[in-house]
Write an enzyme that holds these catalytic residues in place. Structure first.
Site, mmCIF file in Angstrom:
data_model
loop_
_atom_site.group_PDB
_atom_site.id
_atom_site.type_symbol
_atom_site.label_atom_id
_atom_site.label_comp_id
_atom_site.label_asym_id
_atom_site.label_seq_id
_atom_site.Cartn_x
_atom_site.Cartn_y
_atom_site.Cartn_z
ATOM 1 N N GLU A 167 37.916 55.077 11.013
ATOM 2 C CA GLU A 167 38.947 55.774 11.806
ATOM 3 C C GLU A 167 39.471 56.995 11.057
ATOM 4 O O GLU A 167 40.678 57.260 11.019
ATOM 5 C CB GLU A 167 40.120 54.822 12.124
ATOM 6 C CG GLU A 167 39.693 53.523 12.787
ATOM 7 C CD GLU A 167 40.868 52.656 13.241
ATOM 8 O OE1 GLU A 167 42.013 53.148 13.300
ATOM 9 O OE2 GLU A 167 40.633 51.480 13.533
ATOM 10 N N GLU A 217 43.139 44.372 10.843
ATOM 11 C CA GLU A 217 44.500 44.478 10.282
ATOM 12 C C GLU A 217 45.245 43.167 10.095
ATOM 13 O O GLU A 217 46.428 43.078 10.440
ATOM 14 C CB GLU A 217 45.330 45.422 11.174
ATOM 15 C CG GLU A 217 44.701 46.792 11.344
ATOM 16 C CD GLU A 217 45.524 47.753 12.227
ATOM 17 O OE1 GLU A 217 46.449 47.302 12.915
ATOM 18 O OE2 GLU A 217 45.220 48.959 12.215
HETATM 19 C C1 HAH Z 1 44.669 51.885 14.060
HETATM 20 N N1 HAH Z 1 45.824 51.312 13.463
HETATM 21 C C2 HAH Z 1 43.969 50.950 15.037
HETATM 22 O O1 HAH Z 1 42.940 50.227 14.389
HETATM 23 C C3 HAH Z 1 43.360 51.678 16.221
HETATM 24 O O2 HAH Z 1 42.869 50.725 17.136
HETATM 25 C C4 HAH Z 1 44.379 52.551 16.922
HETATM 26 O O3 HAH Z 1 43.799 53.210 18.041
HETATM 27 C C5 HAH Z 1 44.939 53.506 15.954
HETATM 28 C C6 HAH Z 1 45.057 53.171 14.656
HETATM 29 C C7 HAH Z 1 46.343 52.048 12.349
HETATM 30 C C8 HAH Z 1 47.754 51.798 11.971
HETATM 31 C C9 HAH Z 1 48.335 52.664 11.079
HETATM 32 O O4 HAH Z 1 47.615 53.665 10.588
HETATM 33 C C10 HAH Z 1 49.655 52.488 10.672
HETATM 34 C C11 HAH Z 1 50.410 51.445 11.174
HETATM 35 C C12 HAH Z 1 49.840 50.605 12.059
HETATM 36 C C13 HAH Z 1 48.522 50.773 12.452
#
Ligand code: HAH
Length: 329
Positions: free
Chosen positions: A239, A132
């Site tokens: 994910e 990210e």
């Molecule tokens: C993810 N971010 C991460 O990669 C993961 O490590 C965590 O457990 C959950 C989600 C996603 C995310 C999002 O969909 C929206 C805003 C910020 C981050």
């Protein structure tokens, strides 16, 4: 007779994974072992989990998940080495609590990656090395972060180099969300292309695929897949979940999923996997960010008090309509 196994339905296409944690390998252990052939630690390999203090590594929980994968003959993905969240403050500070310097932070990054990737080199075949770092909106390419502030933009390339040195066999991924939205897609593409041009050891891109019933469109998903694949990278859905709600829908009154939404979800899953199958030569894995609706990070995220039902299995871990569609039933 019991339902067919997901991993067998997609055996000719890609691995089928689930994010797990020390609770779900117990509460969902049977379901996981039956349907899935890959796992990812939901939180247990993140920086703050394994390396809370400079001299202290805590691998107990991560090791439990690795054991579970071994015992059930599953592949395991590693998540994640360099990220702006769930990372401890000490990393960016000197002894007096002041911001540390580039050289020190790079040494710490290398030591962390060496230790974590090295420990699991026989168990983890693919790592989300960097998570990210692309800015969501506007012109800016990279998200503001302490990594970027202190090291500069080459912190990304360094992370991949260190990971490659720690385990030359591991497949190394860049991972991000909103990966199918046109603006962010172009930015992710630009980053990946520049890493490849610099001969950084990167092998794939992780499409987080936190999707919902309405968004992103199948056309945008297809364009993103084709764009990333054109770089010669492998693709993995890392994910995946299909929320019943638009991102900030304030619907907090539901205690059970409405039938009409479950039917939409079934159609959505069917169309998505039909599309993913077309790209089976590029896509090597599809990992859900959980397994069954009894536990999902989307409960309360991003809307407090909102339960969600994003998976193929319900709160009793029974196959939903969406599962039946994928099974062709
Ligand atoms: C993810 N971010 C991460 O990669 C993961 O490590 C965590 O457990 C959950 C989600 C996603 C995310 C999002 O969909 C929206 C805003 C910020 C981050």
């Amino acid at each position: 007779m019991r339902e067919p196994k997901l991993k067998e339905i997609f055996a000719e296409d890609f691995l089928i994974g689930a994010a797990v944690n020390p609770k779900t390998i117990i509460s969902q252990g049977e379901l996981l072992a039956y349907h899935f052939n890959s796992i990812t630690a939901e939180n247990e390999m993140k920086f703050e989990s394994v390396h809370p203090l400079e001299e202290t590594y805590t691998f107990e929980l991560a090791d439990q998940l690795v054991d579970f994968a071994r015992k059930n003959d599953m592949f395991m993905r590693g998540h994640t080495l360099v990220w702006h969240n769930q990372t401890t403050d000490w990393l960016f500070e000197d002894k007096d609590g002041k911001t540390t310097d580039r050289e020190t932070l790079l040494l710490r990054m290398k030591s962390h990656i060496d230790t974590v990737v090295g420990r699991y080199k026989n168990d983890i075949y693919a790592w989300d090395v960097v998570n990210e770092v692309i800015e969501d909106e506007g012109e800016e390419l990279l998200r503001k972060s302490k990594w970027l502030d202190i090291v500069g933009p080459d912190f990304i390339a360094k992370a991949f180099q260190y990971a490659h040195e720690a385990d030359p066999k591991a497949l190394l991924f860049y991972n991000d969300y909103n990966e199918s939205h046109p603006l962010k897609r172009e930015k992710i593409y630009k980053l990946l292309k520049s890493l490849i041009e610099q001969e950084v050891p990167i092998h794939g891109v992780g499409l987080q695929a936190h999707w919902n019933l309405y968004d992103p469109s199948l056309d945008d998903i297809r364009s993103a897949i084709e764009k990333y694949a054109s770089l010669g990278l492998k693709l993995q859905l890392t994910e995946l979940d299909v929320s019943l709600f638009r991102f900030d829908d304030k619907r907090t009154d539901l205690i059970a999923p409405p039938e009409d939404l479950l039917e939409m979800q079934a159609e959505r899953y069917e169309a998505m996997f039909k599309l993913l199958r077309e790209y089976r030569n590029e896509i090597t894995s599809a990992t859900f960010w959980g397994a069954a609706d009894d536990y999902t990070w989307l409960d309360n995220f991003p809307v407090q008090g909102r339960k969600n039902w994003p998976f193929l299995f319900d709160e009793l871990q029974q196959p939903k309509a969406a599962f039946q569609r994928l099974a062709g039933q």
